[in-house]
Design a protein around this motif. Structure first.
Motif, mmCIF file in Angstrom:
data_model
loop_
_atom_site.group_PDB
_atom_site.id
_atom_site.type_symbol
_atom_site.label_atom_id
_atom_site.label_comp_id
_atom_site.label_asym_id
_atom_site.label_seq_id
_atom_site.Cartn_x
_atom_site.Cartn_y
_atom_site.Cartn_z
ATOM 1 N N TRP A 1 4.841 18.358 13.642
ATOM 2 C CA TRP A 1 5.585 17.508 14.552
ATOM 3 C C TRP A 1 5.316 17.920 15.992
ATOM 4 O O TRP A 1 5.057 17.085 16.845
ATOM 5 N N VAL B 1 -2.437 7.826 1.677
ATOM 6 C CA VAL B 1 -1.255 7.136 2.189
ATOM 7 C C VAL B 1 -0.222 8.133 2.706
ATOM 8 O O VAL B 1 0.522 7.848 3.624
ATOM 9 N N ARG B 2 -0.210 9.328 2.141
ATOM 10 C CA ARG B 2 0.811 10.265 2.582
ATOM 11 C C ARG B 2 0.581 10.770 4.014
ATOM 12 O O ARG B 2 1.450 11.408 4.579
ATOM 13 N N PHE C 1 1.418 7.164 12.508
ATOM 14 C CA PHE C 1 2.453 6.300 13.054
ATOM 15 C C PHE C 1 3.302 7.036 14.070
ATOM 16 O O PHE C 1 3.576 6.533 15.156
ATOM 17 N N PHE C 2 3.697 8.235 13.687
ATOM 18 C CA PHE C 2 4.568 9.002 14.574
ATOM 19 C C PHE C 2 3.871 9.286 15.901
ATOM 20 O O PHE C 2 4.401 8.989 16.974
ATOM 21 N N GLU D 1 4.719 12.817 -6.077
ATOM 22 C CA GLU D 1 4.170 13.434 -4.872
ATOM 23 C C GLU D 1 4.748 14.829 -4.725
ATOM 24 O O GLU D 1 5.868 15.095 -5.149
ATOM 25 N N THR E 1 -3.905 17.125 -5.957
ATOM 26 C CA THR E 1 -4.733 16.210 -5.181
ATOM 27 C C THR E 1 -5.865 15.661 -6.031
ATOM 28 O O THR E 1 -6.132 14.461 -6.028
ATOM 29 N N TYR F 1 -0.013 8.613 6.425
ATOM 30 C CA TYR F 1 0.353 7.437 7.180
ATOM 31 C C TYR F 1 1.336 7.764 8.293
ATOM 32 O O TYR F 1 1.133 7.402 9.445
ATOM 33 N N VAL G 1 5.393 21.858 8.159
ATOM 34 C CA VAL G 1 5.458 20.499 8.684
ATOM 35 C C VAL G 1 6.013 20.497 10.093
ATOM 36 O O VAL G 1 5.616 19.700 10.935
ATOM 37 N N HIS H 1 6.434 23.555 0.334
ATOM 38 C CA HIS H 1 5.175 24.069 -0.175
ATOM 39 C C HIS H 1 5.289 25.461 -0.745
ATOM 40 O O HIS H 1 4.550 25.827 -1.645
ATOM 41 N N SER I 1 0.317 2.895 -3.639
ATOM 42 C CA SER I 1 -0.925 3.667 -3.676
ATOM 43 C C SER I 1 -0.714 5.109 -3.238
ATOM 44 O O SER I 1 0.215 5.421 -2.514
ATOM 45 N N THR I 2 -1.615 5.949 -3.674
ATOM 46 C CA THR I 2 -1.662 7.317 -3.166
ATOM 47 C C THR I 2 -2.872 7.463 -2.256
ATOM 48 O O THR I 2 -2.781 7.915 -1.127
ATOM 49 N N PHE I 3 -4.020 7.027 -2.786
ATOM 50 C CA PHE I 3 -5.217 6.959 -1.954
ATOM 51 C C PHE I 3 -5.650 5.504 -1.940
ATOM 52 O O PHE I 3 -5.700 4.860 -2.974
ATOM 53 N N MET J 1 10.212 1.054 15.825
ATOM 54 C CA MET J 1 9.330 2.127 15.355
ATOM 55 C C MET J 1 10.027 3.481 15.415
ATOM 56 O O MET J 1 9.960 4.270 14.476
ATOM 57 N N ILE K 1 0.845 -1.199 0.000
ATOM 58 C CA ILE K 1 0.000 0.000 0.000
ATOM 59 C C ILE K 1 0.879 1.247 0.000
ATOM 60 O O ILE K 1 0.687 2.157 -0.796
ATOM 61 N N PHE L 1 -3.766 17.734 3.150
ATOM 62 C CA PHE L 1 -2.785 18.097 2.162
ATOM 63 C C PHE L 1 -2.274 19.518 2.336
ATOM 64 O O PHE L 1 -1.098 19.775 2.141
ATOM 65 N N ILE M 1 -0.967 21.650 4.189
ATOM 66 C CA ILE M 1 -0.231 21.947 5.400
ATOM 67 C C ILE M 1 0.927 22.849 5.029
ATOM 68 O O ILE M 1 1.731 22.516 4.174
ATOM 69 N N CYS N 1 -8.465 17.289 0.694
ATOM 70 C CA CYS N 1 -7.376 18.257 0.659
ATOM 71 C C CYS N 1 -6.936 18.614 2.058
ATOM 72 O O CYS N 1 -5.795 18.998 2.283
ATOM 73 N N ILE O 1 10.863 5.650 12.065
ATOM 74 C CA ILE O 1 10.257 6.975 11.860
ATOM 75 C C ILE O 1 11.336 8.040 11.702
ATOM 76 O O ILE O 1 11.276 8.878 10.800
#
Lengths: 799, 799
Positions: B101, B283-284, B290-291, A578, A760, B286, B97, A584, A278-280, A546, A274, B92, B94, B89, A550
């Protein structure tokens, strides 16, 4: 003469479809978007409703269907916004869930067998090399020749075999799968030839003992397997197995199976696939991947039990760390540093890999030489690597005699290697003795191993053989972790824990952490953490793993793209990259800045001549339909092929014959005409044009069928009556859009939409292009190409 | 008089925004869709470009922004297709970053602290009960009263407290989070009051020792925490923390944190929260989950180490199964049967839970009684349950004295309980002795435990206190697995393995498998498998667990909806249900069958009178703009609030004053008018109407502001000049759409789009409604309501 032209049209279509070197830019526009069954049904209903009698649409569909198995299909769904269906609804339009289960079970079974047989063959190859090498221990030179020749022959064979049979089988295949799951058809990557080339090439490549991986190619092999299996099921049962949407859905399950049965890691496999492809992700497909991967991993391990290799089902690289006190809280900073270092290492690996490829491309003399002698490069690389690992030579300082599997087992060992501390009674059983050179410290061996393997892996993965980079990187990470662990063990021989009881440090735990962190950094995934738990059968180090993964990801993602994205960029695959994290400010761009303002369009009042002009000048797959040139109100979009068939129908044989008959009736000469009128063989130009037009996207030059059609038409005109006057008349008539499929709601954006949002939307819906409108008025068009270029520029300048 | 009206408009808006009992149907149309900063910038640019001088748009925005923290915002993005931005979106846009955190670390830290403190408080409560019970062992009656009173008081307090403070805190909260992440705003579920009520209520409820879980509520608590934290950060730093899209994105990370820090299971937490709350997952994002989950789980366990509870960081329910031979291949059929049985059990649990709720609702006398005396039901249930578990009474046959935690530790024990076989030397240490009654077989105890706990849990989770069902179900599953394991151990005392060595069966392994399978079946997730690995710290049973979980899911999904979907349906939350698997023949429906044909629209030539009429009759949030009544070509859609401000501007004070001035100039009377013209206080009717119109979606009756505006307008007319003639004139003028924001590309479908596709599109893009067009002509509209009703009908008829 008419017959000959028709045949040539078909031949060129088939030919172009099999060309591999066509520009990628064009190939990206061809996509599987349509379930043929549904399409046929809808088309039938449409024809019935519309009262169209000739049934051309239906006939065309059935004729298309019979060829569907071999040729790229491109059929636009009549439903609005259906471009998204290509990449999303695919996961949804399943009519019979039961068949899914059967398919997934078959896929899992097949892949487990392939994986197991391949492992067996690889082990056999490596045993053979060891046996040869061992048998010749009297003569060093002979030994060296045996040690070196064997991998060179295997790799050269692998490279030559894949080159001849299917050059698409080269490399890992994950970048290609990523692109395919994005919705872009790379047809030749899913053929039987590729399957054979990939499996045999991979077996030979891995059997050579070079630092190459099985995991990436296995994702590709599983996808191939799924694609072929559904073709086979379609041939046997028909029905849903023809559904291309469903096949793409199965491909994403297949990716999970690939990783799952390679490492016997079903959960990690699903997550890794995944993250990588995948992206979505549609959560409702989750179970599919899980089921198939679990079944496959199960069968894979059961085969090992049945073959008496194992007593019962266990992990592939089972570790035996102590459970009661796996690690100390105060060791965590060391794990964190290990993770950060792995992050830098991963970025370096990706950079090195790309550097090698780009170097060879830029050096024109090398490039020319390599292009002519394709097998020289892999042979040279193999010679170099195997010379350096020759055990009596330099290999003795870097555990050169061990295979990847043996090295990994040794690195994950729960005993401490360094002589200080409690592990004094270290007995050199199994493979561990390879790491201990009589003159050289174990630290030196480990450092040499890491450095040598690092560049060797980076170089080896650029060879034109089917190979992955995951396992080599995993191994390097394990060695690096081991190194850190051994240093820690040397520094704190009695462990760090303060309260009475002594818990010595477990360097094997560091190896596990390092392996997960480095492979996570290179692939930009966090699921490598899950993969190591499943590989080692122990989850006791979950927190260190983990944390390290990370941190490694955070570092690597800010420095370099992932290995797969890097390869996508090198290979220039049609994938939408991506947007980088944290860059940004680079994307302060709006659609109006990148859109193409010179849109090709048709109006409701267009004549056939306008149509012809638009078709001959433009290359776009679909054309915008606006109300009028003044109002420019966007009414919808029409596919190129639809317009082509409109045009060829207008100028086609039937209408021409009618005209002739009319003419003849007027002139009173109808002696030779009936024979022409009844000559409605399937090779009549009208139908053949329609057929070829539906294949058009597979053809690299999309205009070919149209040109041929016009040629055919003029051929008729030449042979029968030189009625250019009639043709001119026909071209001046306004277009009748009644029988034309119009997508009434093509995707629209406004000028001020930001690049963020455009990205997106494009990646979420899998769009090719979107029209830019301003209160209904068409002002521009933006396609995947523009978005990609724009992001590429920004990303490249960011790194 | 004017002032008073304005105030009443605002008051009613605020009032309605805080009402909890407004119909859900209406609430679902209010959504967070707009980043205010971006909006303001764009609006400013727009005003500058358009040459509009009065700056009304900007002024309005800043005034809105100051109130944004408290009131529901509804601002439509000017970008086309932006409805998807609401749900996609968000993940997305953001800008920084780094701030992410920090936010995630703070969230993780906070939740770990909350979780740990809560666990501590719960343990203290349970200790207190045990101490009371133990101290009174001389008198059985006193003992019974102590045993029973304690939980009754706690549960009643919990129910009363949440009822008074925030009734939204009742239940698990996962269904609500699912709905919120779908894009529907349930504003009152994310307030500070709810947070306090949930935390305190949950602590009391769990401290009572009733079969309730912490996991579901913790997802809600974490989301509350995230929402409050971003509000706090917004108040401190402003800027990105105001971004509502970003907040929603953080909510999905918070869900992962909730599960992660509850079970110290970061990976399982992330996966479980994805499975439970998302339909399509980006997925981006994810890494975010996790963090945060890893950090949170880490801190949670570190706190335990610092508090000397543990020596180092380990799993919560650490098991010590043997590693070398965890299970035999021939045991797999038993595991598979266990999985299938758990599937049926899970479906039964969901059914039972729903049955109890529905029974109580249907029984009107019970219902009336319960509505009046809200605390009687939980008190009665608690009394019943605690009476049955009273250890000297019936509780002795079902290990009644053990808490959930103790029971689970005992069930996961690696020793065999039954006397047959090798485990003869079974010593009743720790909690295991509770399972062994001197007169009764351990099998009987287990069976009684399973049956009693099953219905007790189903009943207890219907109590109006903050509580989840995951943990009770997990416990029942473990007990069931243990039962099967013990039976297997009794049947094969020497293990099944044939080759020489004896490997006795490990019933604890079956308990692990059963726990994962039953909780997976109830929640329809496969990630419970990962949760058990992380909970037990052992992954050796991966294949049995995976097989059982998948089989349990397959069975349960074909019989019943998941527990959360069942609650969504019971609570009638505005969520779009999934299409059931395998019921596809039920959905042979097309958009034309469900669409509303009577669409309210405005034409380009509409007069203000038409506008008024449309606004007064309809309730839809947006109105379609078509070219003309004849052509019906859809040009775009306009928001209700936009039209309202158009109308109120046309009839507003300024224009009225101008008209009066004009009149005065004509009549030569301009003695009292200058004072009126300069009277541009912020409470002028024009501006106040605009303000209240931007709050309108939060108001349950959307027409309120308009009516008030009209009232205000007529108030002015009454006080100043009775110029109804002027008004009539104004109403007959054609609408000037120049300053009106038009969404140029509202989402469109065609009539033949299937329900399948409509569902996918709606859930993928988070749509509210879509127009149905036929070659650009508007023919109907379909909204979430129609789609939901249609699917509900089909699903209900399927079960």
């Amino acid at each position: 003469e008419v017959e000959a032209t028709v045949v040539s049209v078909e031949a060129s279509a088939t030919d172009a479809g099999q060309q591999h070197h066509e520009p990628k830019e064009q190939r990206m526009y061809g996509r599987y978007t349509q379930e043929l069954g549904v399409y046929a049904k809808e088309e039938a209903a449409r024809l019935r409703d519309g009262g169209v009698r000739d049934g051309g649409g239906l006939r065309r569909n059935t004729s298309v269907r019979s060829r569907a198995a071999d040729l790229l299909e491109y059929e636009k769904d009549p439903c609005a916004k259906c471009q998204m269906c290509a990449s999303r609804c695919q996961k949804f339009l399943i009519s019979r869930v039961g068949e899914d289960w059967i398919f997934l079970i078959l896929l899992g079974l097949l892949m487990a067998l392939v994986s197991w047989v391949m492992d067996y063959a690889i082990a056999f190859c490596q045993e053979a090399q060891k046996w040869m090498y061992g048998g010749l221990d009297s003569n060093m030179l002979l030994q060296y020749i045996a040690w070196v020749t064997y991998p060179v022959v295997l790799i050269t064979f692998s490279a030559g075999f894949t080159q001849i049979l299917a050059p698409q089988a080269v490399g890992s295949g994950i970048p290609e799968m990523k692109t395919i799951l994005r919705g872009v058809v790379l047809k030749e990557y899913l053929t039987f030839k590729t399957f054979v080339a990939k499996v045999i090439g991979l077996t030979c490549a891995l059997g050579s003992g070079m630092p190459l991986g099985k995991e990436g190619p296995f994702v590709h092999v599983a996808s191939l397997c799924a694609a072929l299996l559904s073709k086979f099921m379609a041939a046997l049962f028909g029905g849903t197995y023809m559904n291309e949407l469903r096949n793409t859905e199965m491909l994403s399950a297949a990716c999970a199976v690939g990783v799952g049965c390679c490492f016997a890691a079903p959960i990690g496999g699903v997550l890794f696939s995944i993250e990588v492809t995948s992206t979505f992700f549609a959560v409702r497909n989750y179970w599919r991947g899980f089921f198939a991967a679990t079944f496959s991993a199960f069968i894979f391990r059961v085969l090992a039990v049945w073959n008496q290799e194992e007593e019962t089902i266990t992990a592939l690289f089972k570790t035996r760390f102590r459970l009661d006190f796996p690690f100390d809280l105060q060791e965590l900073p060391a794990f964190a540093i290990l993770g950060i270092a792995c992050g830098f290492g991963g970025a370096l690996f990706v950079y090195l890999n790309r550097l090698i490829v780009e170097c060879m491309r830029k050096q024109k003399t090398i490039n020319k030489f390599l292009l002519r002698k394709r097998l020289v490069y892999p042979a040279l690389v193999t010679l170099l690597v195997s010379t350096l690992t020759f055990p009596p030579g330099f290999g003795q300082f870097m555990a050169g005699q061990l295979t990847q599997h043996e090295s990994l087992v040794a690195l994950f060992d729960n005993r401490t290697w360094c002589r200080q501390g409690v592990a004094e009674e270290f007995d050199y059983i199994s493979h561990s003795h390879a790491w201990k050179h009589p003159q050289v410290n174990v630290f030196i061996t480990l450092i040499l191993f890491i450095i040598m393997k690092f560049w060797m892996s980076a170089v080896a993965t650029t060879m034109p053989v089917p190979c992955g980079a995951f396992m080599p990187v995993f191994l390097i990470g394990a060695a690096f972790g081991r190194l850190v662990g051994e240093i820690m063990a040397a520094m704190f021989p009695d462990g760090i824990h303060a309260d009475g009881s002594v818990y010595p440090i477990v360097p094997g735990g560091y190896a596990v952490v390092g392996a997960a962190a480095l492979s996570g950094a290179v692939t930009h995934t966090v699921s490598t953490a899950v993969i190591v738990f499943e590989l080692t059968g122990q989850i006791s180090h979950i927190l260190p793993v983990m944390i390290a993964v990370i941190l490694a990801n955070a570092v690597a993602q800010s420095l370099q793209p992932s290995l797969y994205d890097s390869i996508i960029r090198i290979k220039k695959l049609p994938y939408l990259p991506e947007l980088g994290m944290g860059h940004h400010e680079k994307y302060n761009i709006r659609v109006e800045d990148i859109m193409v303002r010179d849109v090709r369009f048709i109006t409701l009042t267009s004549s056939y001549r306008d149509l012809q002009e638009v078709l001959l000048t433009g290359q776009l797959k679909t054309l915008a339909l606006v109300e009028s040139r003044d109002s420019m109100i966007l009414l919808g979009s029409i596919e190129r092929s639809q317009l082509q068939s409109l045009l060829s129908h207008q100028l086609g044989r039937q209408r021409r014959l009618e005209h002739l008959r009319q003419l003849a009736q007027d002139n009173g000469t109808h002696d030779h005409l009936p024979s022409l009128a009844t000559d409605s063989t399937p090779s009549s130009p009208c139908i053949s044009t329609e057929e070829s037009s539906s294949f058009s996207p597979a053809v690299s030059n999309v205009q070919l069928p149209l040109k041929s059609a016009l040629k055919t038409v003029s051929a008729i005109s030449d042979t029968e009556t030189p009625n250019t006057e009639w043709e001119e008349q026909q071209l001046d008539m306004p277009v009748d859009f009644k029988n034309c499929k119009i997508d009434p709601a093509p995707f629209q954006l406004v000028e001020r939409t930001s690049l963020h949002k455009t990205h997106t939307i494009f990646s979420l819906l899998g769009l090719d292009h979107a029209y830019v409108t301003s209160t209904g008025r068409l002002v521009g068009v933006v396609s995947l190409k523009e978005v990609r270029m724009c992001i590429d520029l920004a990303v490249v300048s960011a790194y």
